[in-house]
Design a protein around this motif. Sequence first.
Motif, short mmCIF file in Angstrom:
data_model
loop_
_atom_site.label_atom_id
_atom_site.label_comp_id
_atom_site.label_asym_id
_atom_site.label_seq_id
_atom_site.Cartn_x
_atom_site.Cartn_y
_atom_site.Cartn_z
N LYS A 148 0.73 -1.07 0.18
CA LYS A 148 0.10 -0.07 -0.23
C LYS A 148 0.82 1.21 0.83
N ALA A 149 2.29 1.32 0.58
CA ALA A 149 2.87 2.01 0.59
C ALA A 149 3.40 2.68 -0.57
N LEU A 150 3.29 2.59 -1.34
CA LEU A 150 3.90 3.10 -3.15
C LEU A 150 3.01 2.94 -3.89
N GLU A 151 2.04 3.59 -3.45
CA GLU A 151 0.91 3.89 -4.55
C GLU A 151 0.78 5.37 -3.73
N ASN A 152 1.33 5.63 -2.97
CA ASN A 152 1.42 7.23 -2.49
C ASN A 152 2.88 7.69 -1.97
N MET A 153 4.14 7.10 -3.04
CA MET A 153 5.25 7.50 -3.15
C MET A 153 5.71 7.63 -4.76
N SER A 154 4.37 8.06 -5.58
CA SER A 154 5.45 8.47 -6.43
C SER A 154 5.44 9.64 -7.29
N GLU A 155 5.38 10.35 -6.14
CA GLU A 155 6.43 12.04 -5.73
C GLU A 155 7.34 12.27 -5.28
N ASN A 156 8.56 13.22 -5.85
CA ASN A 156 10.34 13.00 -5.20
C ASN A 156 9.65 13.95 -4.61
N VAL A 157 10.41 13.49 -3.41
CA VAL A 157 9.66 15.00 -1.67
C VAL A 157 11.54 15.10 -1.67
N PRO A 158 11.98 16.36 -1.35
CA PRO A 158 13.19 16.67 -0.49
C PRO A 158 13.85 16.14 -0.04
N VAL A 159 14.75 15.46 0.54
CA VAL A 159 14.18 14.53 2.28
C VAL A 159 14.79 15.77 2.70
N GLU A 160 15.84 17.76 2.59
CA GLU A 160 15.97 18.05 3.30
C GLU A 160 14.46 18.01 4.35
N TRP A 161 13.39 18.87 3.16
CA TRP A 161 11.73 18.43 3.65
C TRP A 161 11.56 17.91 5.04
N VAL A 162 11.64 16.20 4.44
CA VAL A 162 11.66 15.15 5.77
C VAL A 162 12.46 15.44 6.82
N TYR A 163 13.87 16.16 6.73
CA TYR A 163 14.85 15.92 8.22
C TYR A 163 14.12 17.54 8.62
N GLY A 164 13.18 18.50 7.80
CA GLY A 164 13.09 20.00 8.86
C GLY A 164 11.75 19.63 9.64
N LEU A 165 10.96 18.79 8.81
CA LEU A 165 10.08 18.01 9.70
C LEU A 165 9.75 17.29 10.95
N ASN A 166 11.01 16.45 10.76
CA ASN A 166 10.98 15.83 11.98
C ASN A 166 11.40 16.15 12.81
N SER A 167 12.66 17.70 12.80
CA SER A 167 13.37 18.42 13.65
C SER A 167 11.76 19.11 14.67
N LEU A 168 10.78 19.58 13.81
CA LEU A 168 9.44 20.20 14.27
C LEU A 168 8.86 19.94 15.01
N LEU A 169 8.30 18.35 14.10
CA LEU A 169 7.85 17.91 15.24
C LEU A 169 8.06 16.69 16.22
N LYS A 170 6.91 16.60 17.60
CA LYS A 170 6.98 16.02 17.95
C LYS A 170 6.49 14.03 18.11
N SER A 171 7.55 12.99 18.66
CA SER A 171 6.78 12.16 19.24
C SER A 171 5.20 12.21 20.00
N ASN A 172 3.83 11.69 18.98
CA ASN A 172 3.07 11.40 19.55
C ASN A 172 1.76 12.73 19.43
N GLU A 173 2.51 13.47 18.56
CA GLU A 173 1.22 14.81 18.64
C GLU A 173 0.89 14.78 17.45
#
Length: 442
Positions: free
Chosen positions: A288-313
């Motif tokens: 199922k995950a592959l259905e949502n992975m067709s868009e290439n998203v810069p890894v920097e954005w992932v790192y950015g959100l990971n530093s912004l968000l807290k666990s269980n938020e």
Amino acid sequence: MNDLQYKYQGISTLSKAKGINSLVMAHQTEIEEVNNIPCFFWGSLTDPYVTAKCWSIIAKVVRSSFGPIPPSLRDPIVSAGAERLRFEGFSSCNGVYVRLDMKPESIDGEFIANGTTNVDFNDPMLNALNAIQKNEKVTLAVGHQEVQVITPKTKVVEKKVTLPMRWIKGLTSVQLYLADMEMQFELTKIQTIQLFQSLPKGNVKGEFYITKRAGKFMFSTLQTPDSARIGGIHRLRLLEGVLAIVDKIYVYESSDKETCAIVCEFGKMQLLMAFSPDAYRGFSGEGKALENMSENVPVEWVYGLNSLLKSNETFDPTMLSIENDIDFGTMKNLTASLSSMGLLGYDVAERTHFYRRLPFKTERILSLNPRLKNAKKLIDNEDIEIVVRKSNYIEAKVKGSGVVHKVIIDHNSQRCTCDWFTAYQGKRGICKHILGVKMMVS
């Protein structure tokens, strides 16, 4: 993909002094700065008897297997943050997912840090948990504190634990199934006990359904329009240890009626158990995950959100878009990528996603999808030729090993002439050829 060998610097311990049980859960992650955190949470349990019973169920799940992979000890992961604790794990076969959501009212203490880590569920600790009686007091520490209420008298043992990649791949898949589920039934405690009394004995083969007749719930081999399918019904016995104390249960079912989940409600906490379509088939983490992975998203954005968000938020993409001036379309793609990497979980009761900081380095999570890698390789090698491209119709030729495959994407349907698609008809996710075409035209 090889599993990881972690080393716990100590072992989880449960000791009793002056009538108070003190539980320290040793933790370990791949992320150094998180691993150096002395303690994520320190406090007391407001309902230790129920909590201990739920932890015992989690231990039972992670030590079980219903497929060809033999059962082995797998220590669950725990997320601390947003005034909640969440314990998660899979069976060794990856076909059963379990999660305990401990609400704020179930714990009384201090969250020293937020994050996700593995915790040591060893045999002595589980034996001690099973001995906890009602009205006993229990303090809990997730991780070790420098100033401890508990000082183990015995020699500290360095324990190795294998953390399977399949778990992380499973986390990328199971929340997509959960987000697709709707509640089918709500059962009282009496109805729940009556239902499980009709559970067939032994490893029964064939399909079974939860159905309601004359106000009574039962298991049946006959499907009705409002019944819920249970694949590998013998796996439900994992829940038997909490049936006597549950307030009620909720039965959820996916839109394709393939997967189901049962939520046990205890008031201060909820125990969720999700079951893959069949006992021989796990939550693979790619389908199922592959259905949502067709868009290439810069890894920097992932790192950015990971530093912004807290666990269980709670993860609210609309508010994140507004507060951080991110385009809604971009946020949609980013949300899909986070989901596909296992960084988002889903709460079926509250119908919201929550953020999960995994105990893995982000680059490792990004490397767990070989079908995605192969699809990108097809594009890089120019093995894809778009023959027809219209608004609702795409036809393409994709080079394979000595053969050229034909891919057609028509409205919401998609098909390919490769052996993978012929064998599974999309039930285990799209093939690399369809994925490559979708990535190329997106």
